[in-house]
Design an enzyme around this catalytic site. Structure first.
Site, mmCIF file in Angstrom:
data_model
loop_
_atom_site.group_PDB
_atom_site.id
_atom_site.type_symbol
_atom_site.label_atom_id
_atom_site.label_comp_id
_atom_site.label_asym_id
_atom_site.label_seq_id
_atom_site.Cartn_x
_atom_site.Cartn_y
_atom_site.Cartn_z
ATOM 1 C CG HIS A 1 -1.310 -24.810 26.597
ATOM 2 N ND1 HIS A 1 -2.322 -24.384 27.419
ATOM 3 C CD2 HIS A 1 -0.662 -25.759 27.292
ATOM 4 C CE1 HIS A 1 -2.285 -25.049 28.562
ATOM 5 N NE2 HIS A 1 -1.270 -25.878 28.513
ATOM 6 C CE1 TYR B 1 0.170 -19.774 33.002
ATOM 7 C CE2 TYR B 1 -1.680 -20.515 34.348
ATOM 8 C CZ TYR B 1 -0.787 -20.723 33.305
ATOM 9 O OH TYR B 1 -0.861 -21.855 32.567
ATOM 10 C CD GLU B 2 -0.961 -17.949 28.843
ATOM 11 O OE1 GLU B 2 -0.387 -17.796 27.762
ATOM 12 O OE2 GLU B 2 -2.044 -18.543 28.967
ATOM 13 C CB ALA C 1 -5.406 -30.110 34.437
ATOM 14 C CG HIS D 1 -3.967 -20.314 31.755
ATOM 15 N ND1 HIS D 1 -3.482 -20.833 30.580
ATOM 16 C CD2 HIS D 1 -4.685 -21.299 32.351
ATOM 17 C CE1 HIS D 1 -3.889 -22.093 30.474
ATOM 18 N NE2 HIS D 1 -4.615 -22.403 31.520
ATOM 19 C CB SER E 1 -4.553 -30.772 30.828
ATOM 20 O OG SER E 1 -3.908 -29.527 30.838
ATOM 21 C CG ASN F 1 -1.856 -32.365 40.856
ATOM 22 O OD1 ASN F 1 -2.289 -31.921 39.776
ATOM 23 N ND2 ASN F 1 -1.791 -31.636 41.950
ATOM 24 C CG HIS G 1 3.539 -28.406 33.196
ATOM 25 N ND1 HIS G 1 2.207 -28.086 33.302
ATOM 26 C CD2 HIS G 1 3.824 -28.332 31.877
ATOM 27 C CE1 HIS G 1 1.715 -27.821 32.100
ATOM 28 N NE2 HIS G 1 2.677 -27.970 31.218
ATOM 29 C CG MET H 1 -3.296 -22.316 38.137
ATOM 30 S SD MET H 1 -1.602 -22.423 37.572
ATOM 31 C CE MET H 1 -0.867 -23.409 38.903
ATOM 32 C CB SER H 2 -8.265 -22.076 33.756
ATOM 33 O OG SER H 2 -8.687 -23.413 33.975
#
Ligand code: HPA
Length: 284
Positions: free
Chosen positions: A62, A86-87, A114, A84, A31, A236, A248, A212-213
């Site tokens: 994405h 989490y997918e 990000a 990712h 991102s 953030n 998000h 997360m990556s």
């Protein structure tokens, strides 16, 4: 043959049927770098869906394609969109694209993402040079039978993010007057954002940013002997550090806002890395 290696080779053959490009630098666009394609003199694009057996992102918005082309004179393979953990993909699928770019010829892996700022000194919109990482909260992509063709069973992790590349990023940011924080990136699995207690834990453990990556990709690339560098876009303050709940949308808004300087920094750094790869001194 090891089934993970077999899958990788199938993807590699599928790519090579379509393109014979040899990148020097592999770039994962997180991102904030959605517009980086404009900085590349693209010679060919390849949708992930065109590659047999390649993982395709399920995150809305994405993109999923490789851009092959030149940044300055440096041949790059850039990923617009990554998958990712989490997918629901297994770790070997999550890191397959990075392994593929190495097999295509890339010596350097430039990771971007990000991330939430855990360090109290960080503000949304800051960029952070990744100096080291904590990957202990996600499974290693190297679990399972070792693929000897890629790297050793027990690989050294003492300098995952190469010092010489860190120096280039630092100097480039100075020359371009783009402030660059530095710190340790910690990967959680996601997809939920962290709780305030988890953010406190991350800080105690020495993390400056959470996401997360990235860390798993760096583990796989380090295994293969790639030179790695990375920048996090701090979108953030991590959960519990501000009054607002995380969303998000906030992450995307900040990433978009910081896009222009982020792009400039990455572009100029790649040009300087190319000079080093090609045996010129960086300031020529
Ligand atoms: N946590 C995890 N991943 C993230 C965050 C965060 O606060 N911000 C952007 N990606």
């Amino acid at each position: 043959m090891n089934p993970v290696y077999e899958k990788l080779m199938r993807c590699y053959r599928s790519v090579r049927e379509k393109i014979d490009f040899r990148p020097q630098v592999a770039l994962v666009l997180g991102s904030g770098l959605g517009g980086f394609g404009e900085e590349i003199r693209v010679v060919q694009t390849l949708e992930y869906s065109e590659i047999e057996g390649f993982p395709v992102s399920t995150v809305p918005g994405h993109a999923g394609r490789f851009l092959f082309g030149y940044v300055g004179g440096v041949p790059v393979a850039a990923m617009q969109g990554r998958v990712h953990y989490y997918e629901g993909y297994s770790m070997d699928m999550v890191v397959l694209p990075v392994r593929l770019m190495k097999m295509m010829g890339a010596e350097i892996l430039f990771l971007t993402n990000a991330a939430g700022g855990v360090n109290y000194d960080f503000c949304p919109g800051d960029l952070m040079l990744i100096k080291d990482q904590i990957a202990s909260f996600v499974p290693s992509p190297l679990i399972g039978m070792n693929i000897e063709e890629l790297g050793p069973r027990f690989c050294d992790m003492s300098e995952v993010y190469e010092k010489s590349l860190q120096r280039i990023l630092r100097e480039t940011s100075k020359d371009l007057h783009i402030p660059l924080q530095e710190g340790v990136y910690l990967q959680f699995s996601g997809p939920a954002y962290e709780t305030p207690a988890e953010v406190r834990m991350a800080r105690v453990l020495g993390a400056d940013a959470v996401g997360m990556s990235t860390a798993c990709e760096a583990v796989a690339a380090n295994h293969m002997g790639m030179k790695i560098c990375g920048i996090s876009c701090i979108t953030n303050k991590a959960c519990g550090m501000s009054d607002q709940p995380l969303s998000h949308e906030e992450v995307q808004e900040t990433a978009d806002r910081i896009g222009a300087p982020f792009q400039k920094l990455v572009k100029e750094s790649i040009i300087r890395m190319g000079k080093v790869l090609n045996g010129e001194t960086a300031d020529e």
